[in-house]
Design a protein around this motif. Structure first.
Motif, mmCIF file in Angstrom:
data_model
loop_
_atom_site.group_PDB
_atom_site.id
_atom_site.type_symbol
_atom_site.label_atom_id
_atom_site.label_comp_id
_atom_site.label_asym_id
_atom_site.label_seq_id
_atom_site.Cartn_x
_atom_site.Cartn_y
_atom_site.Cartn_z
ATOM 1 N N ALA A 84 0.834 -1.205 0.000
ATOM 2 C CA ALA A 84 0.000 0.000 0.000
ATOM 3 C C ALA A 84 0.867 1.254 0.000
ATOM 4 N N ALA A 85 1.943 1.255 0.788
ATOM 5 C CA ALA A 85 2.834 2.409 0.873
ATOM 6 C C ALA A 85 3.535 2.662 -0.449
ATOM 7 N N VAL A 86 3.922 1.587 -1.126
ATOM 8 C CA VAL A 86 4.597 1.719 -2.425
ATOM 9 C C VAL A 86 3.638 2.308 -3.463
ATOM 10 N N LYS A 87 2.388 1.881 -3.423
ATOM 11 C CA LYS A 87 1.399 2.425 -4.360
ATOM 12 C C LYS A 87 1.240 3.929 -4.177
ATOM 13 N N VAL A 88 1.176 4.361 -2.931
ATOM 14 C CA VAL A 88 1.037 5.788 -2.633
ATOM 15 C C VAL A 88 2.280 6.546 -3.089
ATOM 16 N N ALA A 89 3.449 5.959 -2.850
ATOM 17 C CA ALA A 89 4.712 6.595 -3.239
ATOM 18 C C ALA A 89 4.806 6.729 -4.757
ATOM 19 N N ILE A 90 4.400 5.695 -5.463
ATOM 20 C CA ILE A 90 4.430 5.727 -6.930
ATOM 21 C C ILE A 90 3.501 6.808 -7.455
ATOM 22 N N SER A 91 2.344 6.920 -6.835
ATOM 23 C CA SER A 91 1.390 7.954 -7.220
ATOM 24 C C SER A 91 1.989 9.344 -7.019
ATOM 25 N N ALA A 92 2.651 9.548 -5.890
ATOM 26 C CA ALA A 92 3.263 10.850 -5.593
ATOM 27 C C ALA A 92 4.388 11.160 -6.579
ATOM 28 N N LEU A 93 5.190 10.145 -6.910
ATOM 29 C CA LEU A 93 6.271 10.338 -7.880
ATOM 30 C C LEU A 93 5.713 10.676 -9.260
ATOM 31 N N ASP A 94 4.638 9.980 -9.649
ATOM 32 C CA ASP A 94 4.015 10.254 -10.943
ATOM 33 C C ASP A 94 3.475 11.680 -11.013
ATOM 34 N N LYS A 95 2.859 12.101 -9.926
ATOM 35 C CA LYS A 95 2.304 13.446 -9.891
ATOM 36 C C LYS A 95 3.401 14.502 -10.014
ATOM 37 N N LEU A 147 9.906 16.654 -11.087
ATOM 38 C CA LEU A 147 10.931 15.622 -11.271
ATOM 39 C C LEU A 147 10.936 15.259 -12.756
ATOM 40 N N HIS A 148 12.101 14.916 -13.271
ATOM 41 C CA HIS A 148 12.173 14.440 -14.651
ATOM 42 C C HIS A 148 11.496 13.080 -14.700
ATOM 43 N N LYS A 149 10.832 12.771 -15.802
ATOM 44 C CA LYS A 149 10.081 11.515 -15.869
ATOM 45 C C LYS A 149 10.967 10.292 -15.705
ATOM 46 N N ASN A 150 12.197 10.360 -16.206
ATOM 47 C CA ASN A 150 13.110 9.219 -16.051
ATOM 48 C C ASN A 150 13.571 9.082 -14.603
ATOM 49 N N ASN A 151 13.717 10.212 -13.920
ATOM 50 C CA ASN A 151 14.097 10.193 -12.510
ATOM 51 C C ASN A 151 12.996 9.504 -11.704
ATOM 52 N N ALA A 152 11.749 9.869 -11.975
ATOM 53 C CA ALA A 152 10.614 9.257 -11.277
ATOM 54 C C ALA A 152 10.541 7.767 -11.598
ATOM 55 N N ALA A 153 10.761 7.420 -12.852
ATOM 56 C CA ALA A 153 10.708 6.017 -13.275
ATOM 57 C C ALA A 153 11.789 5.206 -12.569
ATOM 58 N N ARG A 154 12.987 5.787 -12.455
ATOM 59 C CA ARG A 154 14.088 5.099 -11.787
ATOM 60 C C ARG A 154 13.763 4.852 -10.317
ATOM 61 N N ARG A 155 13.210 5.859 -9.666
ATOM 62 C CA ARG A 155 12.866 5.710 -8.249
ATOM 63 C C ARG A 155 11.782 4.661 -8.052
#
Length: 82
Positions: A41-52, A59-67
Motif C-alpha cells: 500500500a505504501a509503495v502504491k502511494v509513493a508511486i502515485s506521488a512520484l508520478d504526480k 521531477l524528470h520523468k526518467n528520474n521518477a521512473a528510476r525511483r
C-alpha cells in the motif's frame, strides 16, 4: 518579476517534491519491517506521488521512473524473502 515567479514556483514545487520524498521514505521503512501488505500500500502511494511530481515537471520523468523501479525491486526482494 522573474525572481517573484521563481519564488512562487519554488514554493509550489516544494510541496510535490516533499510529498514524494515522504511517501518514498514511508514505503522504504514499511519494506524494511517486512510488513508486505503495508509495504504494498505504501509503495502504491509513493508511486502515485512520484508520478504526480513528474507530471508537473518537478521531477524528470526518467528520474521518477528510476525511483519507482528501485522501490518495486526492493518490494519484490522483501516479499521473496518472506
Amino acid at each position: 518579476k522573474r525572481n517573484k515567479q521563481n519564488e512562487k514556483s519554488r514554493l509550489r514545487n516544494r510541496v510535490y517534491r516533499g510529498r514524494a520524498r515522504t511517501f518514498v521514505k514511508r514505503a522504504k521503512s514499511a519494506i524494511e519491517t517486512n510488513e508486505i501488505t503495508e509495504a504494498l500500500a505504501a509503495v502504491k502511494v509513493a508511486i502515485s506521488a512520484l508520478d504526480k511530481a513528474a507530471e508537473k515537471g518537478i521531477l524528470h520523468k526518467n528520474n521518477a521512473a528510476r525511483r519507482k523501479s528501485r522501490l518495486m525491486k526492493q518490494l519484490a526482494k522483501a516479499s521473496e524473502q518472506k
